[in-house]
Design a protein around this motif. Structure first.
Motif, PDB file in Angstrom:
ATOM      1  N   ARG A  27       3.260  -5.562   3.530  1.00  0.00           N
ATOM      2  CA  ARG A  27       2.667  -6.330   4.629  1.00  0.00           C
ATOM      3  C   ARG A  27       2.468  -7.783   4.208  1.00  0.00           C
ATOM      4  NH1 ARG A  27       0.603  -1.322   5.461  1.00  0.00           N
ATOM      5  NH2 ARG A  27       0.896  -0.545   7.563  1.00  0.00           N
TER       6      ARG A  27
ATOM      7  N   ALA B   4       4.308   0.440   1.696  1.00  0.00           N
ATOM      8  CA  ALA B   4       4.477  -0.373   2.898  1.00  0.00           C
ATOM      9  C   ALA B   4       4.207  -1.815   2.469  1.00  0.00           C
ATOM     10  CB  ALA B   4       3.489   0.056   3.973  1.00  0.00           C
TER      11      ALA B   4
ATOM     12  N   LEU C 119       3.524  -5.321   8.976  1.00  0.00           N
ATOM     13  CA  LEU C 119       4.546  -4.637   8.197  1.00  0.00           C
ATOM     14  C   LEU C 119       5.852  -5.414   8.276  1.00  0.00           C
ATOM     15  CD1 LEU C 119       5.011  -1.577   6.821  1.00  0.00           C
ATOM     16  CD2 LEU C 119       6.728  -1.633   8.638  1.00  0.00           C
TER      17      LEU C 119
ATOM     18  N   ASP D 289       4.901   2.122  12.420  1.00  0.00           N
ATOM     19  CA  ASP D 289       5.562   0.920  11.891  1.00  0.00           C
ATOM     20  C   ASP D 289       6.803   1.280  11.089  1.00  0.00           C
ATOM     21  OD1 ASP D 289       3.707  -0.862  12.978  1.00  0.00           O
ATOM     22  OD2 ASP D 289       2.464  -0.883  11.173  1.00  0.00           O
ATOM     23  N   ILE D 290       6.693   2.306  10.258  1.00  0.00           N
ATOM     24  CA  ILE D 290       7.827   2.674   9.398  1.00  0.00           C
ATOM     25  C   ILE D 290       8.952   3.304  10.209  1.00  0.00           C
ATOM     26  CG2 ILE D 290       8.523   4.218   7.513  1.00  0.00           C
ATOM     27  CD1 ILE D 290       5.925   3.399   6.091  1.00  0.00           C
TER      28      ILE D 290
ATOM     29  N   THR E 114       0.849  -1.187   0.000  1.00  0.00           N
ATOM     30  CA  THR E 114       0.000   0.000   0.000  1.00  0.00           C
ATOM     31  C   THR E 114       0.888   1.241   0.000  1.00  0.00           C
ATOM     32  OG1 THR E 114      -0.109  -0.043   2.419  1.00  0.00           O
ATOM     33  CG2 THR E 114      -1.919  -1.110   1.222  1.00  0.00           C
TER      34      THR E 114
ATOM     35  N   VAL F 211       2.688   4.365   1.157  1.00  0.00           N
ATOM     36  CA  VAL F 211       2.963   4.802   2.529  1.00  0.00           C
ATOM     37  C   VAL F 211       2.092   5.998   2.868  1.00  0.00           C
ATOM     38  CG1 VAL F 211       5.318   3.890   2.622  1.00  0.00           C
ATOM     39  CG2 VAL F 211       4.930   6.245   1.851  1.00  0.00           C
TER      40      VAL F 211
ATOM     41  N   ARG G 105      -0.734   6.845   8.486  1.00  0.00           N
ATOM     42  CA  ARG G 105      -1.222   5.748   9.335  1.00  0.00           C
ATOM     43  C   ARG G 105      -0.140   4.662   9.518  1.00  0.00           C
ATOM     44  NH1 ARG G 105      -3.795   5.169   4.582  1.00  0.00           N
ATOM     45  NH2 ARG G 105      -3.440   3.261   3.439  1.00  0.00           N
ATOM     46  N   ASP G 106       0.869   4.661   8.634  1.00  0.00           N
ATOM     47  CA  ASP G 106       1.977   3.705   8.728  1.00  0.00           C
ATOM     48  C   ASP G 106       3.154   4.227   9.546  1.00  0.00           C
ATOM     49  OD1 ASP G 106       0.761   1.916   6.787  1.00  0.00           O
ATOM     50  OD2 ASP G 106       1.433   3.308   5.227  1.00  0.00           O
TER      51      ASP G 106
END
Length: 175
Positions: free
Chosen positions: A69, A67, A74, A23-24, A14, A16, A19-20
């Protein structure tokens, strides 16, 4: 943005987005995943600045960083960005070490490369240390070829490229 969600046999990619960010930021702070990337590991502020740049690139070009997954978790990032050294639009990928060794980086990078070409970039480059055999295998495995090399920080760096010609890719197996 659902138009830009990519699905492979095992992965969902998806674009980036904020909302990521958590995780990132964790991924970019992980030495096992990011130590060999240009600029090395990132702190939170650097990761946020890159997120702004990545979102802007998406808005301008209709492609960019994804991202990655696996089963909604992730495992890394891949996609394209403008290289700061002016070598052009470049494919990047980074995955956690615990996700390595199963072909996931290759699977994700191939999907991102196809998307970049489809978005209108006929030439995409990638840079890897000569000593980074894992990255070299991924790049070669998706059809990218070495076109030049240079030295950076005492390391021999290889520049790979993927070029789409008038009749499509030079060979269909590349992607």
């Amino acid at each position: 943005m659902s138009l830009h969600i990519l699905r492979t046999a095992r992965l969902t990619l998806t674009p980036v987005s904020w909302r990521d960010m958590e995780d990132i930021a964790r991924l970019k702070a992980d030495g096992g995943a990011f130590a060999m990337m240009l600029g090395g590991v990132r702190n939170r502020q650097q990761a946020e600045a890159e997120m702004v740049s990545d979102i802007t690139f998406w808005a301008k070009h209709g492609t960019g960083m994804f991202a990655i997954r696996e089963n909604d978790k992730l495992i890394g990032i891949t996609g394209v960005h403008e290289r700061p050294d002016k070598r052009g639009v470049a494919l990047r990928f980074a995955i956690y070490p615990w996700a390595a060794g199963r072909g996931l980086a290759r699977e994700a990078a191939a999907a991102a490369l196809r998307h970049a070409h489809a978005a209108g970039f006929p030439r995409v480059v990638a840079v890897a240390r000569d000593s980074n055999i894992a990255s070299r295998k991924v790049l070669g495995g998706i059809g990218m070829r070495v076109c030049e090399n240079f030295m950076r920080g005492g390391h021999d760096m290889l520049v790979f490229e993927s070029v789409v010609g008038k009749a499509g890719l030079a060979s269909p197996h590349e992607l």
